[in-house]
Design an enzyme around this catalytic site. Structure first.
Site, PDB file in Angstrom:
ATOM      1  N   SER A 624       0.885  -0.960   0.262  1.00 13.80           N
ATOM      2  CA  SER A 624       0.096   0.143  -0.182  1.00 13.80           C
ATOM      3  C   SER A 624       0.790   1.399  -0.520  1.00 13.80           C
ATOM      4  O   SER A 624       0.784   2.377  -0.563  1.00 13.80           O
ATOM      5  CB  SER A 624      -0.717   0.444   1.589  1.00 13.80           C
ATOM      6  OG  SER A 624      -2.348  -0.995   0.621  1.00 13.80           O
ATOM      7  N   ASN A 827      -6.454  -7.520  -2.149  1.00 20.15           N
ATOM      8  CA  ASN A 827      -6.045  -8.317  -0.940  1.00 20.15           C
ATOM      9  C   ASN A 827      -4.853  -7.416  -0.011  1.00 20.15           C
ATOM     10  O   ASN A 827      -4.629  -6.898   1.293  1.00 20.15           O
ATOM     11  CB  ASN A 827      -5.387  -8.710  -0.834  1.00 20.15           C
ATOM     12  CG  ASN A 827      -6.512 -10.360  -1.591  1.00 20.15           C
ATOM     13  OD1 ASN A 827      -7.461 -10.596  -0.750  1.00 20.15           O
ATOM     14  ND2 ASN A 827      -5.827 -11.419  -2.546  1.00 20.15           N
ATOM     15  N   TYR A 828      -4.063  -6.203  -1.643  1.00 21.30           N
ATOM     16  CA  TYR A 828      -3.024  -5.341  -0.367  1.00 21.30           C
ATOM     17  C   TYR A 828      -3.353  -3.812  -0.087  1.00 21.30           C
ATOM     18  O   TYR A 828      -1.785  -3.172  -0.034  1.00 21.30           O
ATOM     19  CB  TYR A 828      -1.578  -5.929  -1.207  1.00 21.30           C
ATOM     20  CG  TYR A 828      -1.227  -7.184  -0.572  1.00 21.30           C
ATOM     21  CD1 TYR A 828      -1.136  -7.908   0.671  1.00 21.30           C
ATOM     22  CD2 TYR A 828      -1.739  -8.243  -1.254  1.00 21.30           C
ATOM     23  CE1 TYR A 828      -0.334  -9.122   1.255  1.00 21.30           C
ATOM     24  CE2 TYR A 828      -1.099  -9.579  -1.556  1.00 21.30           C
ATOM     25  CZ  TYR A 828      -0.481  -9.758   0.128  1.00 21.30           C
ATOM     26  OH  TYR A 828       0.276 -10.969  -0.068  1.00 21.30           O
ATOM     27  N   LEU A 829      -3.756  -3.341  -1.454  1.00 16.74           N
ATOM     28  CA  LEU A 829      -3.889  -2.489  -1.518  1.00 16.74           C
ATOM     29  C   LEU A 829      -4.989  -1.509  -0.735  1.00 16.74           C
ATOM     30  O   LEU A 829      -6.371  -1.677  -1.030  1.00 16.74           O
ATOM     31  CB  LEU A 829      -4.259  -1.729  -3.293  1.00 16.74           C
ATOM     32  CG  LEU A 829      -3.201  -2.420  -3.907  1.00 16.74           C
ATOM     33  CD1 LEU A 829      -3.071  -2.103  -5.438  1.00 16.74           C
ATOM     34  CD2 LEU A 829      -2.039  -1.259  -3.480  1.00 16.74           C
TER      35      LEU A 829
END
Length: 869
Positions: A624, A827-829
């Site tokens: 992120s 899932n990650y940002l």
DNA sequence: TTGTTAACTTAGAACTTCCCTA
DNA sequence: TAGGGAAGTTCTAAGTTAACAA
């Protein structure tokens, strides 16, 4: 490269494919080619023999299964008890018996492993134990090897008792007191048998108020439903936080899970062949044969392990349900599943050929049947359930070199399933014969149903959907935790940078591992068992996975999660380079690189640096933070929508590369790129024609910069070819149109047009293209119709925009052919980065978030333009 | 203290739907 | 207006992590 600058930029690292690392052969010896530092000539580091790798024997399972019987039979608890279970079709054959305890497998393994003084047999057999050298080094820069306090499951070799006084203490000793939540106490007392509680459908029906609307009126109903759903969105992110988060709900009502339909035998004319002859199979064994038959054209069927496991399991089924005609099936190669495959294909084709309305009807019937399972009542609110469909039986499709791939995954029955439901909620009735295994009322967990799968004894759960409040809350907490790391990360980096020179081996290894997790976003890397694919993460890296290349490069080459290759040649700090050299010294390829670090010890340390910090948080944080930085760096002043989207996708792509999210290149990629190139040139051709027309009107336009430049990448040969193609297409089109017009006339009982009409049209087209041919090479041409220069200029400008935008799309597609963007986006940002960015740059969110993502992240949509990760 | 397991997230493959082009 | 390819969705395998059990 600085040690505190976050993940490596792409200049620092390369992710490529197929690079064969010759370095392996001299991996350990590499050290001798490296510039000697002052510690090199000192006595050798006294390492306790490192952990060995269990995985090296990866083929054991498949090989042994021949004699050991198939996995199905390897654990007595897993023996099917089909006879006792009255079920339709072949259900029984593919059904896991309800009796087995999920632990049986593990316990069995444990026993086997501990047979030999607690050491694993295989590694021991494979390699003689290393001679333990004395710890005598007092080199300033070589860490002391503080002994591990106990042998690790995998491959720590026994350390002498004398070593057990532990100097390997972490800088900060963490309190290990972990509070047991209300959970445990509840669990046991709450388990009860279902039958007593079943009080009928009537009550259960209350849950799905939508269900009975089925008889309502068509369109209005649908719209109303949508509105209703919108109204129902619970804005949990605006509500008061409830407690410490360990209690997940107060009341929970749901309708359980939906079981797949029972097996239906194939029509009597569809039979597999054995040794060239039809075989009459009973439904039980036919079903399993069909699982394989459907796959014969896939890569699975080319895999020997897959085939072997399938055949072993199928033979077990055949023992109980032999062919009705007495055929003895003993040799896989004599089996011909083609007739089954052909039948499945024809059924698929039939389904595809149904009319739109028939398809719609079928879909509606399915939706209606499933409706009541799609939602639940959580604290009185209607919430979507995620995977309410029980996984159907089939062949296990393990990834990579999974030793159990191809094994038979049994049918799950009510007797296998534990439901979790509110105390006062009615217990649903399964949609197939049978009773639930058990019912519990544990409000500290979020799952609605669970069962244990028969192949790896892994637990399967039914959770709420991604857009539910529970998942949303947990998602938001995940990103908030990652954001919190911002406040600690400088200190953490400073600490581990210091520890890179620690005298204590465990600390130095841990610091080095942290460096990789931080800079390269590696996963933690838990230990894996022998009966799984040989994949690794940071802590489980083996020497063979890292190669040193002077002066400061490390080449990583290993299989990570899902057996996806991680290949990265990366420049590292001198101290990291040196550490890796030291860690590899006196070890063999299959020894653990970080033999003194486990995910547990690493996470324990991370938690001491920041509450709740784990290796996973680093990955989220770095993804992120990198994304936010890249977006902030891109200059989008005056950019078009497409340019903005490209900038976004580029940032997304760099994060996906950092996280190694790969996809296989679409099979049609080259073809589609070629098409795009042709289309691109076609656009340029159109623009050229307009320009030349403009010049034909007045040559003064030739002097205007933006019009005077020639289309550089279309040459005469290409134009000839292109115009020919265009001509053919035009003619074809005219013919089709003509035929259609006549068809219509005939239908209306009118006289069809004469062929001469078509001929005239074709002549016209040909003349048109003759004119174009004459224009070749000229830069001033006459324009047809009553076009004004202004109109032409407008057209040229529009085309220029399209060309620019199209070019960007081409670049985007080609650069992204091997990178999966979705995984990081999902899932990650942090979705708030996207929401805020869209507002700043006036980009509609739906250009970047599909409907599903918008439903998943409602909590993120309201951030303002000031918000930063 | 350490290995095991429950519970959850993350992941690519497989399947379905949508949309554009011919 | 079909059909082919891309985008979107579903499926379920494969990870991580912390509580639990020995």
């Amino acid at each position: 490269m600085s040690t505190d600058s976050g993940p490596l930029s792409d200049e620092d690292s390369t992710m490529g494919d197929g690079v064969d690392l010759n370095g392996h052969a001299n991996g350990i010896g590499n050290g001798s080619h490296l510039p000697m530092s002052d510690d090199e000539d000192m006595s050798l580091l006294q390492t306790v023999p490192p952990r060995r790798n269990l995985k090296r024997k990866k083929s054991n399972y498949a090989e042994s299964s021949d004699e050991d019987d198939i996995p199905l039979a390897s654990s007595p608890a897993k023996q099917p008890t089909s006879a006792a279970i009255p079920m339709p079709g072949a259900v029984a054959a593919t059904t896991v018996p309800s009796s087995k305890a999920s632990k049986s497998k593990r316990l069995g393994t444990k026993k086997e492993e501990s047979d030999d003084d607690g050491y694993l047999k295989k590694p021991q057999k494979k390699k003689p134990r290393k001679k333990v050298k004395k710890e005598e080094s007092s080199d300033d820069d070589i860490p002391i090897v503080a002994p591990k306090s106990s042998a690790r499951k995998r491959k720590v070799k026994p350390e002498s008792e004398a070593e057990s006084s532990d100097e390997d203490k972490p800088i900060i000793k963490k309190t290990s007191a972990r509070k047991t939540p209300a959970k445990k106490a509840k669990k046991e007392e709450d388990v009860e048998q279902p039958a007593s509680k079943v009080n009928g459908k009537a009550k259960a029906r209350e849950i799905n108020d939508g269900e009975d609307e089925g008889k309502g009126k068509g369109k209005g109903k649908k719209k109303k439903k949508e509105e209703e759903q919108e109204e129902e969105v619970y804005r949990w992110w605006e509500a008061d936080p409830n407690g410490d988060g360990s209690v997940k709900w107060q009341t929970l009502e749901h309708n359980g899970v939906i079981f797949p339909p029972p097996y239906e035998s194939l029509p009597s004319h569809v039979k597999m062949k054995y040794n060239g002859k039809d075989v009459r199979l009973p439904p039980e064994s036919e079903e399993v044969a069909g699982f394989y038959g459907a796959l014969i054209e896939s890569d699975h069927a080319k895999d020997t392990v897959f085939n072997k496991n399938f055949f072993n399991d199928w033979k077990e089924i055949l023992k109980k349900h032999p062919p009705l005609d007495g055929t003895k099936i003993t040799t896989f190669e004599k089996c011909d599943f083609r007739p089954m495959f052909d039948y499945f294909e024809s059924e698929k084709a039939k389904k595809k050929a149904l009319s739109a309305s028939e398809k719609k009807e079928l879909k509606k019937a399915k939706d209606d049947m499933e409706l009541k399972y799609t939602t639940c009542l959580l604290d009185g609110r209607k919430e979507k359930v995620g995977n309410f469909r029980v996984e159907p039986p089939g062949l296990f499709r393990g990834r990579g070199e999974h030793p159990k791939k191809g094994s038979l995954k049994l049918r799950v029955r009510p007797e296998d399933i534990t439901l979790n439901i509110g105390k006062d909620a009615p217990v649903p009735i399964p949609n197939m014969p049978g009773k639930w295994k058990s019912i519990q009322h544990d409000n500290t967990v979020t799952w609605l149903a669970t069962w244990t799968e028969n192949i790896n004894q892994s637990h399967k759960y039914v959770f709420l959907a991604a857009g539910s409040s529970l998942k949303g809350q947990s998602d938001m907490m995940k990103f908030e935790k990652a954001r919190e790391l911002k406040n600690y990360v400088d200190r953490i980096r400073a600490n581990y940078s210091g520890d890179l020179r620690s005298k204590v081996m465990a600390e130095r290894q841990r610091a080095t591992a942290m460096y990789f997790i931080d800079k390269l976003a590696l996963r933690a890397g838990n230990e894996k068992g022998e009966d799984e694919a040989d994949t690794v993460g940071c802590c489980s890296l083996r020497c063979e996975h890292v190669t040193l290349e002077s002066p400061n490069f490390i080449i990583f080459d290993f299989l990570g999660k899902d057996s996806i290759r991680y290949y990265n040649r990366v420049a590292v700090d001198a101290q990291i380079f040196k550490n890796i050299r030291i860690f590899k010294e006196n070890k063999e390829d299959d020894d653990s690189l970080f033999d003194r670090v486990t995910t547990a010890s690493l996470n324990k340390h991370l938690n001491s640096e920041m509450k709740g910090l784990t290796a996973k948080v680093f990955r989220t944080y770095n993804a992120s933070a990198t994304f936010q930085r890249l977006l902030d760096e891109s200059d989008l002043e005056g950019a078009t929508l497409q340019e903005k989207l490209n900038a976004y996708n580029k940032a997304n792509r760099l994060v996906a590369i950092l996280c190694n999210h790969q996809r296989s290149v679409p099979k049609t990629h080259d073809q589609s790129m070629e098409k795009m190139r042709q289309k691109y040139k076609g656009l340029k051709y159109d623009r050229m024609k307009l320009r030349h027309g403009l010049f034909g009107m007045d040559s003064k336009y030739k002097k205007i910069d933006k019009y005077k430049e020639d289309e550089s990448d279309i040459d005469d040969d290409w134009i000839v070819e292109y115009e020919e193609q265009m001509k053919s297409k035009e003619i074809e089109k005219a013919e089709k149109k003509f035929a259609k017009e006549n068809e219509k006339l005939t239908e209306d009982d009118l006289k069809p047009q004469l062929d001469s009409v078509l001929e005239a049209r074709i002549r016209h087209i040909e003349e048109e293209f003759k004119r174009l041919a004459k224009e070749r090479g000229k830069t001033t041409v006459a324009v047809k119709g009553n076009k004004t220069p202004e109109k032409l200029m407008e057209g040229i400008d529009k085309l220029t925009e399209r060309i620019k935008s199209f070019k960007l799309q081409m670049v985007d597609r080609d650069e992204g052919k091997e990178v999966a963007l979705g995984t990081s986006k999902i899932n990650y940002l942090d979705p708030r980065i996207t929401a805020s960015w869209c507002k700043i740059h006036d980009v509609p969110i739906e250009k970047l978030f599909s409907k599903t993502l918008q439903v998943k992240f409602p909590w993120a949509m309201e951030v303002d333009t000031e918000w930063k990760f």
